[in-house]
Write a protein that holds these residues in place. Structure first.
Motif, PDB file in Angstrom:
ATOM      1  N   PRO A   1     164.768  -7.739  -3.740  1.00  0.00           N
ATOM      2  CA  PRO A   1     164.895  -6.270  -3.793  1.00  0.00           C
ATOM      3  C   PRO A   1     166.158  -5.923  -4.590  1.00  0.00           C
ATOM      4  CG  PRO A   1     165.528  -7.091  -1.622  1.00  0.00           C
ATOM      5  CD  PRO A   1     165.157  -8.295  -2.436  1.00  0.00           C
ATOM      6  N   GLN A   2     166.084  -6.140  -5.898  1.00  0.00           N
ATOM      7  CA  GLN A   2     167.284  -6.127  -6.761  1.00  0.00           C
ATOM      8  C   GLN A   2     168.091  -4.834  -6.696  1.00  0.00           C
ATOM      9  OE1 GLN A   2     167.320  -8.085 -10.577  1.00  0.00           O
ATOM     10  NE2 GLN A   2     167.993  -6.241 -11.603  1.00  0.00           N
ATOM     11  N   LEU A   3     167.359  -3.727  -6.757  1.00  0.00           N
ATOM     12  CA  LEU A   3     168.073  -2.447  -6.800  1.00  0.00           C
ATOM     13  C   LEU A   3     168.906  -2.260  -5.522  1.00  0.00           C
ATOM     14  CD1 LEU A   3     168.324  -0.076  -8.691  1.00  0.00           C
ATOM     15  CD2 LEU A   3     166.354   0.973  -7.568  1.00  0.00           C
ATOM     16  N   ALA A   4     168.301  -2.585  -4.382  1.00  0.00           N
ATOM     17  CA  ALA A   4     169.015  -2.426  -3.103  1.00  0.00           C
ATOM     18  C   ALA A   4     170.208  -3.375  -3.043  1.00  0.00           C
ATOM     19  CB  ALA A   4     168.045  -2.682  -1.943  1.00  0.00           C
TER      20      ALA A   4
ATOM     21  N   ARG B   1     160.386  -1.967  -4.603  1.00  0.00           N
ATOM     22  CA  ARG B   1     160.232  -1.592  -6.010  1.00  0.00           C
ATOM     23  C   ARG B   1     159.797  -2.814  -6.832  1.00  0.00           C
ATOM     24  NH1 ARG B   1     164.321  -1.124 -10.025  1.00  0.00           N
ATOM     25  NH2 ARG B   1     163.931   0.509 -11.565  1.00  0.00           N
ATOM     26  N   GLY B   2     158.636  -2.705  -7.467  1.00  0.00           N
ATOM     27  CA  GLY B   2     158.141  -3.791  -8.327  1.00  0.00           C
ATOM     28  C   GLY B   2     157.503  -4.946  -7.571  1.00  0.00           C
ATOM     29  N   GLY B   3     157.503  -4.899  -6.241  1.00  0.00           N
ATOM     30  CA  GLY B   3     156.902  -5.982  -5.455  1.00  0.00           C
ATOM     31  C   GLY B   3     157.590  -6.053  -4.107  1.00  0.00           C
ATOM     32  N   SER B   4     156.980  -6.815  -3.164  1.00  0.00           N
ATOM     33  CA  SER B   4     157.665  -6.880  -1.868  1.00  0.00           C
ATOM     34  C   SER B   4     158.631  -8.057  -1.856  1.00  0.00           C
ATOM     35  CB  SER B   4     156.702  -6.931  -0.688  1.00  0.00           C
ATOM     36  OG  SER B   4     155.508  -7.483  -1.087  1.00  0.00           O
ATOM     37  N   SER B   5     159.724  -7.839  -1.145  1.00  0.00           N
ATOM     38  CA  SER B   5     160.804  -8.825  -1.100  1.00  0.00           C
ATOM     39  C   SER B   5     160.296 -10.154  -0.533  1.00  0.00           C
ATOM     40  CB  SER B   5     161.930  -8.273  -0.219  1.00  0.00           C
ATOM     41  OG  SER B   5     162.899  -9.261  -0.024  1.00  0.00           O
ATOM     42  N   SER B   6     160.737 -11.251  -1.147  1.00  0.00           N
ATOM     43  CA  SER B   6     160.329 -12.575  -0.655  1.00  0.00           C
ATOM     44  C   SER B   6     161.134 -13.012   0.557  1.00  0.00           C
ATOM     45  CB  SER B   6     160.524 -13.625  -1.756  1.00  0.00           C
ATOM     46  OG  SER B   6     159.741 -13.311  -2.847  1.00  0.00           O
ATOM     47  N   VAL B   7     162.194 -12.272   0.871  1.00  0.00           N
ATOM     48  CA  VAL B   7     162.960 -12.590   2.089  1.00  0.00           C
ATOM     49  C   VAL B   7     162.936 -11.350   2.973  1.00  0.00           C
ATOM     50  CG1 VAL B   7     164.530 -14.257   1.028  1.00  0.00           C
ATOM     51  CG2 VAL B   7     165.115 -11.829   0.965  1.00  0.00           C
ATOM     52  N   PRO B   8     163.076 -11.530   4.300  1.00  0.00           N
ATOM     53  CA  PRO B   8     163.091 -10.327   5.155  1.00  0.00           C
ATOM     54  C   PRO B   8     164.264  -9.432   4.737  1.00  0.00           C
ATOM     55  CG  PRO B   8     162.858 -12.338   6.468  1.00  0.00           C
ATOM     56  CD  PRO B   8     163.158 -12.775   5.071  1.00  0.00           C
ATOM     57  N   PHE B   9     163.944  -8.192   4.416  1.00  0.00           N
ATOM     58  CA  PHE B   9     164.946  -7.277   3.852  1.00  0.00           C
ATOM     59  C   PHE B   9     166.143  -7.117   4.792  1.00  0.00           C
ATOM     60  CE2 PHE B   9     166.483  -2.916   2.962  1.00  0.00           C
ATOM     61  CZ  PHE B   9     166.885  -3.123   1.649  1.00  0.00           C
TER      62      PHE B   9
ATOM     63  N   LEU C   1     165.565   5.401 -11.578  1.00  0.00           N
ATOM     64  CA  LEU C   1     165.757   4.293 -10.625  1.00  0.00           C
ATOM     65  C   LEU C   1     165.018   4.528  -9.317  1.00  0.00           C
ATOM     66  CD1 LEU C   1     169.583   3.707 -11.185  1.00  0.00           C
ATOM     67  CD2 LEU C   1     167.710   2.344 -12.069  1.00  0.00           C
ATOM     68  N   GLY C   2     163.845   5.111  -9.415  1.00  0.00           N
ATOM     69  CA  GLY C   2     163.009   5.251  -8.226  1.00  0.00           C
ATOM     70  C   GLY C   2     163.650   6.025  -7.095  1.00  0.00           C
ATOM     71  N   ASP C   3     164.505   6.977  -7.430  1.00  0.00           N
ATOM     72  CA  ASP C   3     165.130   7.755  -6.349  1.00  0.00           C
ATOM     73  C   ASP C   3     164.264   8.951  -5.971  1.00  0.00           C
ATOM     74  OD1 ASP C   3     167.339   6.111  -5.952  1.00  0.00           O
ATOM     75  OD2 ASP C   3     168.227   6.851  -7.791  1.00  0.00           O
ATOM     76  N   ASP C   4     164.886   9.970  -5.425  1.00  0.00           N
ATOM     77  CA  ASP C   4     164.136  11.162  -5.015  1.00  0.00           C
ATOM     78  C   ASP C   4     163.049  10.815  -4.015  1.00  0.00           C
ATOM     79  OD1 ASP C   4     165.618  12.745  -6.635  1.00  0.00           O
ATOM     80  OD2 ASP C   4     164.129  12.888  -8.237  1.00  0.00           O
ATOM     81  N   GLY C   5     163.384   9.984  -3.031  1.00  0.00           N
ATOM     82  CA  GLY C   5     162.446   9.766  -1.938  1.00  0.00           C
ATOM     83  C   GLY C   5     161.486   8.605  -2.096  1.00  0.00           C
TER      84      GLY C   5
ATOM     85  N   ALA D   1     175.017   0.984 -10.601  1.00  0.00           N
ATOM     86  CA  ALA D   1     175.654   0.488  -9.366  1.00  0.00           C
ATOM     87  C   ALA D   1     177.158   0.310  -9.541  1.00  0.00           C
ATOM     88  CB  ALA D   1     175.012  -0.839  -8.956  1.00  0.00           C
ATOM     89  N   GLY D   2     177.638   0.371 -10.774  1.00  0.00           N
ATOM     90  CA  GLY D   2     179.092   0.273 -11.011  1.00  0.00           C
ATOM     91  C   GLY D   2     179.646  -1.126 -10.818  1.00  0.00           C
ATOM     92  N   VAL D   3     178.820  -2.158 -11.085  1.00  0.00           N
ATOM     93  CA  VAL D   3     179.301  -3.540 -10.925  1.00  0.00           C
ATOM     94  C   VAL D   3     179.731  -4.105 -12.280  1.00  0.00           C
ATOM     95  CG1 VAL D   3     177.888  -4.003  -8.886  1.00  0.00           C
ATOM     96  CG2 VAL D   3     176.945  -4.488 -11.159  1.00  0.00           C
ATOM     97  N   VAL D   4     180.589  -5.120 -12.242  1.00  0.00           N
ATOM     98  CA  VAL D   4     181.001  -5.801 -13.477  1.00  0.00           C
ATOM     99  C   VAL D   4     179.859  -6.715 -13.915  1.00  0.00           C
ATOM    100  CG1 VAL D   4     182.632  -7.503 -14.401  1.00  0.00           C
ATOM    101  CG2 VAL D   4     183.445  -5.684 -12.880  1.00  0.00           C
ATOM    102  N   MET D   5     179.555  -6.708 -15.197  1.00  0.00           N
ATOM    103  CA  MET D   5     178.407  -7.468 -15.690  1.00  0.00           C
ATOM    104  C   MET D   5     178.864  -8.757 -16.367  1.00  0.00           C
ATOM    105  SD  MET D   5     176.010  -5.225 -14.981  1.00  0.00           S
ATOM    106  CE  MET D   5     174.552  -5.132 -16.005  1.00  0.00           C
ATOM    107  N   LEU D   6     178.377  -9.882 -15.865  1.00  0.00           N
ATOM    108  CA  LEU D   6     178.616 -11.171 -16.522  1.00  0.00           C
ATOM    109  C   LEU D   6     177.364 -11.440 -17.352  1.00  0.00           C
ATOM    110  CD1 LEU D   6     180.059 -13.013 -13.414  1.00  0.00           C
ATOM    111  CD2 LEU D   6     181.306 -12.530 -15.515  1.00  0.00           C
ATOM    112  N   THR D   7     177.506 -11.442 -18.670  1.00  0.00           N
ATOM    113  CA  THR D   7     176.314 -11.404 -19.516  1.00  0.00           C
ATOM    114  C   THR D   7     175.911 -12.796 -20.022  1.00  0.00           C
ATOM    115  OG1 THR D   7     177.515 -11.051 -21.602  1.00  0.00           O
ATOM    116  CG2 THR D   7     177.009  -9.098 -20.302  1.00  0.00           C
ATOM    117  N   TRP D   8     174.604 -13.055 -19.895  1.00  0.00           N
ATOM    118  CA  TRP D   8     174.035 -14.294 -20.434  1.00  0.00           C
ATOM    119  C   TRP D   8     172.633 -13.966 -20.977  1.00  0.00           C
ATOM    120  CZ3 TRP D   8     174.625 -19.662 -17.660  1.00  0.00           C
ATOM    121  CH2 TRP D   8     174.142 -20.672 -18.500  1.00  0.00           C
ATOM    122  N   PRO D   9     172.584 -13.314 -22.147  1.00  0.00           N
ATOM    123  CA  PRO D   9     171.281 -12.923 -22.706  1.00  0.00           C
ATOM    124  C   PRO D   9     170.449 -14.135 -23.110  1.00  0.00           C
ATOM    125  CG  PRO D   9     173.029 -12.573 -24.314  1.00  0.00           C
ATOM    126  CD  PRO D   9     173.707 -12.970 -23.028  1.00  0.00           C
ATOM    127  N   MET D  10     169.127 -14.017 -22.968  1.00  0.00           N
ATOM    128  CA  MET D  10     168.223 -15.138 -23.270  1.00  0.00           C
ATOM    129  C   MET D  10     167.312 -14.852 -24.465  1.00  0.00           C
ATOM    130  SD  MET D  10     169.092 -17.298 -21.031  1.00  0.00           S
ATOM    131  CE  MET D  10     169.955 -17.403 -19.460  1.00  0.00           C
TER     132      MET D  10
END
Ligand code: UDP
Length: 468
Positions: free
Chosen positions: A340-343, A248-256, A238-242, A368-377
């Motif tokens: 910035p999904q991971l953040a 990650r994967g692109g710059s955020s479209s909204v001011p972070f 997950l892109g840790d260790d500094g 992240a330990g969140v509950v997942m509401l699943t809607w696979p496509m």
């Protein structure tokens, strides 16, 4: 072994869901002193920037090869084939021009043809799987058995896979569309199948997964499919260790900072994050249900809304309903473009994730330990849902592609319930998150990464002619 470690070529498949985790893994390999050349195409060159700022130019290099011309319509098998035609000769020439070339080609599972290249050069090939070992097992069954489901009645069938642990069953519409929508005689389909089969000849396979999550499938692949132990589960990477995860994967479209300030002002576990991945565009009906469900629920939410690219525009694509943004002002934060999904997922205010269950989103939600509401496509997302809901108990089924679209009132109720602190999925999600984080912080995934690097460092450089 040289002090700097061996040199390998890393070749990611050029889409976000494949590129992002492979670069995160590359960062970890560089931290363990391997020398890496990453193959990039012009569109992806900028994604290397975070790594270039972290690693010495003596250990991280890139090889820039052209991208193929866009196809008139999405067609994965044709794309894979054209990429092979374009890159195989260029890579062969590149390797042959070097006095001490990389000792291995480490490439995405969509690039099965790199096995022939590695063999021609007398090199090892290692597969990178940006999907789970469960769905990799399913893909192996599908391509080995050359499944025939291209007749119209087949959509109603249930397909069983008794050779895979837990003997999964799927309605046909949940099976990879390439096996359903292409005729068996189609050369693109045959290329796709053979391309997958070439992964079986590889020297080893690396999964972005962890043992506590998928031990039975990893074991199955070792014993029943590959017949050896060179299978390494090194995730979740997950892109840790500094590494800077805000880009990650692109710059955020909204001011972070604006987004973080909005989240900071919310209570713990009071926000639902909504995203259906880096490229899936909701249909009109799906978009209406998601928007109405969010509005009716009254929950706080961050919604990363994907607008169609030129090739995805259709009469059926969804648009944000008129007036929606005004009606949810104060409750909802919309991100049109790259989030910035991971953040966001890691923020303490986020308690649930309405997701299409792409494998990266699945792992990011788990960590992240969140509950997942699943809607696979599509793709591997139905398999990932089984894992989240049936095997791990951290997910709640909400919808299934266009086959099972919930009523907006049902979705609204589920959104509210997902934030209920007393739900079993919440405590389960916390436990699974700990397991995931332990795996990469000195646990099984760290050990597997160490074994992988050791195995690479023990490869004897090729004399150039032996077939492997
Ligand atoms: N992602 C992101 N911002 C976005 C959309 C996606 O950071 O706005 C990232 C997400 O965190 C994940 C990847 O892109 O790492 C998407 O991969 P996944 O396997 O979840 O789905 P895909 O996009 O391949 O369907």
């Amino acid at each position: 072994m040289s002090a700097a470690g061996q040199h390998i070529l890393v070749y990611p498949f050029p889409t976000s869901g494949h590129f992002i985790p492979f670069l995160d893994l590359t960062h970890r390999l560089l931290n363990r002193r391997l020398t890496v050349t990453v193959l990039v195409t012009p569109n992806n060159l900028h994604l290397l920037d975070p790594l270039l700022t972290r690693h010495a130019s003596s250990s991280l290099h890139h090889l820039l090869l052209p991208d193929m011309d866009p196809l008139p319509a999405p067609n994965l098998p044709a794309r894979l084939r054209r990429l092979r035609d374009l890159h195989y000769p260029a890579l062969l020439q590149w390797f042959q021009s070097l006095t001490s070339p990389p000792v291995a080609i480490f490439s995405d599972f969509f690039l099965g043809w790199t096995q022939s290249l590695a063999s021609e050069l007398g090199l090892r090939r290692i597969v990178f799987s940006p999907s789970s070992s469960f769905s990799y097992s399913l893909n192996m069954s599908l391509c080995r058995e050359s499944l025939r489901i291209d007749d119209p009645q087949a959509e109603k069938q249930t397909l069983s896979f008794p050779d895979i642990p837990n003997s999964p069953k799927y309605p046909a519409y949940q099976i990879n569309s390439i096996y359903r929508t292409y005729k068996d005689a189609d050369p693109d389909k045959e290329f796709y199948r053979r391309n997958w089969l070439q992964n079986l000849e590889s020297w080893g396979v690396v999964f972005n997964t962890f043992s506590d999550l998928e031990a039975i499938y990893i074991d199955h692949l070792k014993k029943e499919i590959m017949g050896h132990d060179r299978i390494w589960a090194v995730g979740p990477v997950l892109g840790d260790d500094g590494l800077d995860t805000t880009n990650r994967g692109g710059s955020s479209s909204v001011p972070f900072q604006e987004l973080v300030a909005w989240l900071d002002s919310r209570d713990d576990n009071s926000v639902v994050y909504v995203s259906f991945g880096s490229h899936y565009v909701l249909t009109l009906k799906q978009m209406d249900v998601v928007a109405s469900g969010l509005e009716e629920s009254g929950v706080n939410f961050v919604w990363s809304v994907r607008e169609p690219k030129a090739s995805q525009v259709s009469r059926d694509h969804g648009v944000i309903p008129d007036g929606f943004e005004d009606r949810v002002a104060g409750k909802g934060f919309l991100i049109k473009g790259w989030a910035p999904q991971l953040a966001v997922l890691r923020h303490r205010a986020v308690g649930a994730f309405l997701t299409h269950c792409g494998w990266n989103s699945t792992l990011e939600g788990i960590a992240a330990g969140v509950v997942m509401l699943t809607w696979p496509m599509g793709a591997d997302q139905f398999t990932n849902t089984k894992l989240l809901v049936d095997e791990c108990g951290v997910g709640i089924r909400v919808g299934e592609s266009t086959q099972n679209i919930p009523e907006s009132s049902t979705l609204a109720r589920m959104l509210v319930e997902s934030l209920d602190g007393s739900r079993a999925e919440r405590s389960q999600a916390k436990m699974l998150s700990e397991e995931a984080l332990n795996a990469v912080n000195g646990g099984t995934s760290d050990n597997d990464l160490g074994s992988l690097v050791k195995a690479i460092n023990e490869i004897k450089p090729s004399t150039g002619s032996n077939k492997i």
